[in-house]
Design an enzyme around this catalytic site. Structure first.
Site, mmCIF file in Angstrom:
data_model
loop_
_atom_site.group_PDB
_atom_site.id
_atom_site.type_symbol
_atom_site.label_atom_id
_atom_site.label_comp_id
_atom_site.label_asym_id
_atom_site.label_seq_id
_atom_site.Cartn_x
_atom_site.Cartn_y
_atom_site.Cartn_z
ATOM 1 N N LYS A 9 0.831 -1.215 0.000
ATOM 2 C CA LYS A 9 0.000 0.000 0.000
ATOM 3 C C LYS A 9 0.870 1.272 0.000
ATOM 4 C CE LYS A 9 -4.029 -2.178 2.211
ATOM 5 N NZ LYS A 9 -5.065 -2.046 3.280
ATOM 6 N N PHE A 57 -15.807 3.023 6.579
ATOM 7 C CA PHE A 57 -14.459 3.489 6.265
ATOM 8 C C PHE A 57 -14.167 3.495 4.762
ATOM 9 C CE2 PHE A 57 -14.284 -1.054 7.410
ATOM 10 C CZ PHE A 57 -13.744 -1.594 6.248
ATOM 11 N N ARG A 85 -1.753 -14.265 4.262
ATOM 12 C CA ARG A 85 -2.479 -13.640 5.384
ATOM 13 C C ARG A 85 -1.702 -13.812 6.691
ATOM 14 N NH1 ARG A 85 -6.883 -10.411 4.006
ATOM 15 N NH2 ARG A 85 -7.644 -10.793 6.099
ATOM 16 N N THR A 91 -5.314 -7.083 10.584
ATOM 17 C CA THR A 91 -5.636 -5.817 9.899
ATOM 18 C C THR A 91 -5.143 -4.607 10.697
ATOM 19 O OG1 THR A 91 -7.645 -6.903 9.091
ATOM 20 C CG2 THR A 91 -7.539 -4.514 8.841
ATOM 21 N N ARG A 102 2.686 -6.423 8.993
ATOM 22 C CA ARG A 102 1.987 -5.267 9.564
ATOM 23 C C ARG A 102 2.572 -4.850 10.910
ATOM 24 N NH1 ARG A 102 -3.962 -7.131 7.354
ATOM 25 N NH2 ARG A 102 -4.070 -5.675 5.610
ATOM 26 N N ASN A 112 -2.003 0.310 6.653
ATOM 27 C CA ASN A 112 -1.559 -0.978 7.213
ATOM 28 C C ASN A 112 -0.682 -1.794 6.266
ATOM 29 O OD1 ASN A 112 -3.597 -1.814 5.554
ATOM 30 N ND2 ASN A 112 -4.781 -2.881 7.120
ATOM 31 N N HIS A 115 -2.130 -5.341 1.404
ATOM 32 C CA HIS A 115 -3.419 -6.007 1.181
ATOM 33 C C HIS A 115 -3.126 -7.451 0.803
ATOM 34 C CE1 HIS A 115 -7.258 -7.163 -0.645
ATOM 35 N NE2 HIS A 115 -6.518 -7.670 -1.613
HETATM 36 P P1 ATP Z 1 -6.939 -5.971 3.098
HETATM 37 O O1 ATP Z 1 -8.255 -6.298 2.459
HETATM 38 O O2 ATP Z 1 -6.439 -4.583 2.815
HETATM 39 O O3 ATP Z 1 -5.919 -7.027 2.883
HETATM 40 P P2 ATP Z 1 -7.955 -6.987 5.554
HETATM 41 O O4 ATP Z 1 -8.502 -8.105 4.720
HETATM 42 O O5 ATP Z 1 -7.073 -7.352 6.711
HETATM 43 O O6 ATP Z 1 -7.145 -5.977 4.684
HETATM 44 P P3 ATP Z 1 -10.570 -5.833 5.427
HETATM 45 O O7 ATP Z 1 -11.599 -6.125 6.452
HETATM 46 O O8 ATP Z 1 -10.694 -6.506 4.099
HETATM 47 O O9 ATP Z 1 -9.143 -6.101 6.075
HETATM 48 O O10 ATP Z 1 -10.549 -4.257 5.202
HETATM 49 C C1 ATP Z 1 -9.929 -3.691 4.059
HETATM 50 C C2 ATP Z 1 -9.112 -2.496 4.475
HETATM 51 O O11 ATP Z 1 -9.967 -1.486 4.969
HETATM 52 C C3 ATP Z 1 -8.122 -2.769 5.621
HETATM 53 O O12 ATP Z 1 -6.881 -3.234 5.191
HETATM 54 C C4 ATP Z 1 -7.987 -1.409 6.261
HETATM 55 O O13 ATP Z 1 -7.030 -0.623 5.580
HETATM 56 C C5 ATP Z 1 -9.372 -0.817 6.076
HETATM 57 N N1 ATP Z 1 -10.170 -1.037 7.281
HETATM 58 C C6 ATP Z 1 -10.734 -2.177 7.697
HETATM 59 N N2 ATP Z 1 -11.396 -2.020 8.833
HETATM 60 C C7 ATP Z 1 -11.260 -0.714 9.167
HETATM 61 C C8 ATP Z 1 -11.720 0.088 10.224
HETATM 62 N N3 ATP Z 1 -12.471 -0.407 11.213
HETATM 63 N N4 ATP Z 1 -11.365 1.393 10.219
HETATM 64 C C9 ATP Z 1 -10.617 1.907 9.226
HETATM 65 N N5 ATP Z 1 -10.154 1.195 8.180
HETATM 66 C C10 ATP Z 1 -10.457 -0.094 8.151
HETATM 67 MG MG MG Z 2 -9.646 -7.791 2.960
#
Ligand code: ATP
Ligand code: MG
Length: 137
Positions: A9, A57, A85, A91, A102, A112, A115
């Protein structure tokens, strides 16, 4: 053999840790089958994260993901989705296990560092949004 999509990212690209993150994959059994540095338009980011469009978000996520260049990679290996993962960590970097990407490179739940696809089906969709078949070797 499985494929997954990884994205370094904008926060991690700005920090200059592309090589360090790519190295985590290569030293943990994930081969880099494709790699591309790019910067998303708002439309591309909205399409990529369409599954989150109802989440509170979403607008911040799109703004962040278009704020600078990203590096997308197709990773290939046994259990690539789960392995990636595991290497990424939770996350929220405050909750990420020690030694994960992370925990080591991310600052916040928004910024973070990486992705990773969360299922083989989503991986196939995400890969197709970024790479043409002939770019994956
Ligand atoms: P990614 O999809 O980026 O790999 P992830 O699968 O761990 O991350 P997701 O639940 O898919 O998490 O959320 C996608 C992205 O949205 C997260 O990586 C984070 O940057 C953002 N995000 C998720 N939850 C929150 C939250 N509660 N507040 C702010 N941003 C969030
Ligand atoms: Mg995700």
């Amino acid at each position: 053999m499985q494929r997954t999509l990884s994205i370094i990212k904008p926060d991690a690209v700005k920090k200059g840790v592309i090589g360090k993150i790519a190295s985590r994959f290569e030293t943990n059994g994930l081969r880099i089958a494709a790699m591309k540095k790019t910067q998303w338009s708002r439309r591309e980011a909205e399409q990529f994260y369409a599954i989150h469009k109802e989440r509170p978000f979403f607008a911040d996520l799109v703004a962040f993901m278009t704020s600078g260049p990203i590096v997308a990679m197709v990773l290939e290996g046994d259990n690539a989705v789960a392995k990636n993962r595991e290497l990424m960590g939770a996350t929220d970097p405050k909750k990420a296990e020690k030694g994960t990407i992370r925990a080591d490179f991310a600052d916040s739940i928004d910024a973070n560092a990486v992705h990773g696809s969360d299922s083989p089906e989503n991986a196939a969709n995400e890969i197709a949004q970024i790479f043409a078949g002939f770019e994956i070797i």
